[in-house]
Design a protein around this motif. Structure first.
Motif, mmCIF file in Angstrom:
data_model
loop_
_atom_site.group_PDB
_atom_site.id
_atom_site.type_symbol
_atom_site.label_atom_id
_atom_site.label_comp_id
_atom_site.label_asym_id
_atom_site.label_seq_id
_atom_site.Cartn_x
_atom_site.Cartn_y
_atom_site.Cartn_z
ATOM 1 N N HIS A 9 28.532 43.121 37.272
ATOM 2 C CA HIS A 9 29.637 43.907 37.820
ATOM 3 C C HIS A 9 29.319 45.389 37.706
ATOM 4 C CE1 HIS A 9 34.265 44.861 37.507
ATOM 5 N NE2 HIS A 9 33.669 45.531 38.485
ATOM 6 N N HIS A 46 34.310 47.319 45.519
ATOM 7 C CA HIS A 46 35.666 46.785 45.664
ATOM 8 C C HIS A 46 35.892 46.280 47.085
ATOM 9 C CE1 HIS A 46 37.246 48.109 41.814
ATOM 10 N NE2 HIS A 46 36.718 49.305 42.002
ATOM 11 N N GLU A 85 33.728 42.825 44.233
ATOM 12 C CA GLU A 85 34.837 42.620 43.311
ATOM 13 C C GLU A 85 36.094 42.570 44.173
ATOM 14 O OE1 GLU A 85 36.951 44.558 39.337
ATOM 15 O OE2 GLU A 85 35.769 45.821 40.677
ATOM 16 N N LEU A 87 39.934 42.131 45.154
ATOM 17 C CA LEU A 87 41.306 42.279 44.678
ATOM 18 C C LEU A 87 42.153 41.154 45.252
ATOM 19 C CD1 LEU A 87 43.383 44.075 43.149
ATOM 20 C CD2 LEU A 87 43.840 45.164 45.358
ATOM 21 N N GLU A 112 39.651 40.412 40.814
ATOM 22 C CA GLU A 112 40.487 41.237 39.961
ATOM 23 C C GLU A 112 41.903 41.239 40.531
ATOM 24 O OE1 GLU A 112 39.813 45.414 39.834
ATOM 25 O OE2 GLU A 112 39.456 45.591 41.985
ATOM 26 N N ILE A 139 37.049 36.047 36.543
ATOM 27 C CA ILE A 139 37.991 37.157 36.437
ATOM 28 C C ILE A 139 37.301 38.348 35.795
ATOM 29 C CG2 ILE A 139 40.130 37.970 35.379
ATOM 30 C CD1 ILE A 139 41.244 35.188 35.614
ATOM 31 N N ALA A 140 37.280 39.460 36.521
ATOM 32 C CA ALA A 140 36.710 40.692 35.983
ATOM 33 C C ALA A 140 37.641 41.269 34.928
ATOM 34 C CB ALA A 140 36.505 41.709 37.109
ATOM 35 N N HIS A 141 37.063 41.744 33.840
ATOM 36 C CA HIS A 141 37.749 42.405 32.728
ATOM 37 C C HIS A 141 39.137 41.834 32.411
ATOM 38 C CE1 HIS A 141 39.366 44.517 36.230
ATOM 39 N NE2 HIS A 141 38.217 45.131 36.425
ATOM 40 N N TYR A 145 44.212 43.266 31.482
ATOM 41 C CA TYR A 145 45.456 42.961 32.193
ATOM 42 C C TYR A 145 46.630 42.847 31.236
ATOM 43 C CZ TYR A 145 42.233 41.970 35.983
ATOM 44 O OH TYR A 145 41.243 42.095 36.923
ATOM 45 N N ASN A 168 34.159 43.602 30.246
ATOM 46 C CA ASN A 168 33.510 44.896 30.403
ATOM 47 C C ASN A 168 32.785 45.268 29.118
ATOM 48 O OD1 ASN A 168 34.416 45.182 33.001
ATOM 49 N ND2 ASN A 168 35.609 47.046 32.623
ATOM 50 N N ASP A 199 30.732 47.378 34.715
ATOM 51 C CA ASP A 199 31.798 47.949 35.555
ATOM 52 C C ASP A 199 31.538 49.437 35.726
ATOM 53 O OD1 ASP A 199 34.032 48.208 37.117
ATOM 54 O OD2 ASP A 199 35.485 47.880 35.506
#
Length: 254
Positions: A9, A46, A85, A87, A112, A139-141, A145, A168, A199
């Protein structure tokens, strides 16, 4: 111990999102990754609006080729790979073709969400939809969340549904906050970190030097699990193999 890192990433392609601003910064980010011990670097701009997906794909392809040729001309041994990545929101239910947007055109797709508005129910529905196409959501980072920080057992619920997680590299150092650092450390030690990503967005604090972050990690982190996430597990993405995670413990809330 960490001489074969795959960073799944980064935002190292120039002028395509909020990452590298120009070509020179892209090159410096790639060379810095190589110098710090990263062997393979995924370029994952993104993808936020599906109506822009085809144009974004074409732009990524063009810039990827330019960057790849220049790295070769500079005798760089860094291997760069493609991805996005993505959304996720309810618009994803209108999409039925994802292959060009996965990591290395594999079954693995990096996703994400909105950091504060997203709920566990939202994520379950989106991941179930992606899984129906034979994809494996990563799932990124997740440690960043709000819904995860409020109830870390969300991670176990998602894992039971086949969802994977990318931490990350900077999170355990506290760069995103103390709560995020705690969740990241808990996830890693409990076996819920499958992959590592820088990231990276620039040459400053959020850069491609993953090893520099590792050197600041708390002593109690499990280095064997960290090595698997950074060096071993990404081979399943690169070869489009079936990765089966091994979870160790339940995750404790804050």
């Amino acid at each position: 111990m960490f001489g074969n890192i795959t960073d799944i990433h980064s935002h190292s392609l120039w002028d395509i999102d909020d990452g590298a601003e120009d070509f020179d910064e892209s090159m410096e980010m790639c060379l810095a990754a190589e110098d710090s011990g990263t062997k393979t670097l995924f370029l994952t701009p993104h993808l936020m609006y599906w109506e822009q997906a085809e144009d974004l794909y074409d732009e990524r392809e063009e810039k990827f080729e330019i960057l790849s040729e220049c790295l070769e001309d500079n005798d760089s041994s860094l291997v760069i790979k493609k991805g996005f990545e993505i959304l996720c929101d309810d618009e994803i239910f209108n999409i039925n073709y994802f292959k060009p947007y996965t990591l290395n055109e594999s079954r693995y797709i990096l996703i994400e969400f909105h950091f504060f508005k997203t709920t566990l129910s939202d994520v379950v529905s989106w991941c179930d939809y992606l899984s129906s196409f034979g994809l494996v959501p990563i799932i990124a980072h997740p440690e960043r969340y709000e819904f995860v920080m409020e109830d870390a057992s969300c991670v176990e619920t998602l894992s039971d549904k086949g969802v994977l997680f990318q931490m990350n590299a900077g999170s355990p150092t506290g760069v995103f906050g103390d709560r995020e650092a705690y969740v990241a450390c808990e996830m890693l030690n409990c076996g819920f970190v499958d992959f590592i990503g820088s990231d990276a967005h620039d040459l400053r604090m959020r850069n491609t030097d993953i090893i520099a972050n590792f050197e600041m990690y708390p002593d109690e982190l499990n280095m064997d699990l960290l090595k698997k996430a950074a060096c071993d597990n990404p081979e399943f993405i690169l070869k489009d193999g079936l990765y089966k995670p091994q979870r160790l413990e339940h995750i404790e809330n804050l």
